[in-house]
Write an enzyme that holds these catalytic residues in place. Structure first.
Site, PDB file in Angstrom:
ATOM      1  N   SER A 148       0.872  -1.169   0.000  1.00 46.25           N
ATOM      2  CA  SER A 148       0.000   0.000   0.000  1.00 46.25           C
ATOM      3  C   SER A 148       0.907   1.216   0.000  1.00 46.25           C
ATOM      4  O   SER A 148       2.090   1.120   0.357  1.00 46.25           O
ATOM      5  CB  SER A 148      -0.875   0.003   1.259  1.00 46.25           C
ATOM      6  OG  SER A 148      -1.529   1.249   1.445  1.00 46.25           O
ATOM      7  N   TYR A 161      -2.869  -1.716  10.343  1.00 45.82           N
ATOM      8  CA  TYR A 161      -2.714  -1.777   8.886  1.00 45.82           C
ATOM      9  C   TYR A 161      -1.381  -1.177   8.453  1.00 45.82           C
ATOM     10  O   TYR A 161      -0.638  -1.783   7.661  1.00 45.82           O
ATOM     11  CB  TYR A 161      -3.880  -1.036   8.232  1.00 45.82           C
ATOM     12  CG  TYR A 161      -3.961  -1.206   6.731  1.00 45.82           C
ATOM     13  CD1 TYR A 161      -4.611  -2.298   6.177  1.00 45.82           C
ATOM     14  CD2 TYR A 161      -3.397  -0.270   5.870  1.00 45.82           C
ATOM     15  CE1 TYR A 161      -4.702  -2.461   4.797  1.00 45.82           C
ATOM     16  CE2 TYR A 161      -3.487  -0.424   4.495  1.00 45.82           C
ATOM     17  CZ  TYR A 161      -4.133  -1.515   3.961  1.00 45.82           C
ATOM     18  OH  TYR A 161      -4.217  -1.664   2.598  1.00 45.82           O
TER      19      TYR A 161
END
Length: 266
Positions: A148, A161
């Site tokens: 990401s 995350y």
């Protein structure tokens, strides 16, 4: 948008985790169109999964579904061995499965921390470890981890995350070094905002909290600061994955490739 590049993957077997929807599903379709047999993985309605398998099978390649729960360590550790038992080997491993939980650090539950680390990081490690001997023996392998832009920066209320995706990037670089002389590449794709089911739920939650419409929330809180002013499309992620599977990318390893519309440079 159609992916219009072609990479010969006939005879290759690709396992794509989290491939019953979103980026993983589009990547499965693109790899299948280029000749790879597909080990589909993920949760979902059985009828929908059967439809996906039929769609991929109609492309002339084998396709099977594996429904392992990657938040449970034993199931995650057994995924690759069961794919190999059913399909013969894993030539291409795309660790794409991901989940999200958003909370301030003082309110972040232990259970959600462990669940996110298990799915977003530990499952990638166990899958790579299990696929490695076969790739090593064949002197060929492609490993792609979905990281990401949050593997390189941070964002409030996403402690697990962000931590997991930073870990994915470190794992990618380590595996690239270990595979450098073995014909095995390992890279990370770092998507920005892609309107996957995961992101759609984030938009919906923020829209509800702010009392805004879905479209207004997207425009004002998700793509406002993006140079492109739009979400990245799943087809664009799949095209990057396809290229990294190719022989042309055999010297590209250990990289974190942003596919984000320049979001991390603004």
């Amino acid at each position: 948008m159609a992916v219009d590049i072609s990479v010969p993957l006939q005879g290759k077997i690709a396992l794509i985790t989290g491939s019953t929807s979103g980026m993983g599903l589009e990547t499965a379709r693109v790899l299948a169109r280029n000749g790879a047999s597909i080990a589909l993985h993920g949760l979902g309605d059985p009828a929908d999964i059967a439809t996906i398998l039929d769609e991929i099978g109609d492309l002339g390649v084998a396709a099977r579904h594996f429904g392992h729960d990657l938040s449970a360590h034993e199931q995650g550790a057994n995924l690759v061995p069961e794919v190999i038992a059913a399909m013969g080997r894993v030539d291409i491993l795309i660790n794409n499965a991901g989940i999200q939980y958003v909370a301030d650090i003082q309110d972040f539950p232990d259970a959600e921390w462990h669940r996110l680390i298990a799915v977003n990081l530990t499952a990638a490690f166990t899958a790579i470890r299990a696929a490695w001997p076969g790739m090593r023996d064949r002197r060929w392998g492609r490993i792609i981890n979905t990281a990401s832009t949050l593997a390189m920066i941070a964002e409030p209320r996403k402690a697990a995350y962000v931590s997991a995706k930073h870990g994915v990037l470190g794992l990618t670089r380590e595996i690239a070094l270990e595979g450098a002389e073995l014909g095995i590449t390992c890279n990370a794709i770092c998507p920005g905002w892609v309107l996957t089911p995961l992101v759609r739920r984030q938009v919906e939650a923020k829209a509800a909290a702010l009392g805004l419409s879905f479209d207004d929330t997207v425009r004002e809180h998700f793509v406002r600061d993006l140079p492109t002013k739009r979400f990245v499309e799943t087809e664009e992620i799949a095209a990057a994955m396809l290229f990294l599977c190719s022989e042309a990318a055999r010297s590209i390893t250990g990289v974190a490739l942003p596919v984000d519309g320049a979001s991390i440079v603004v």
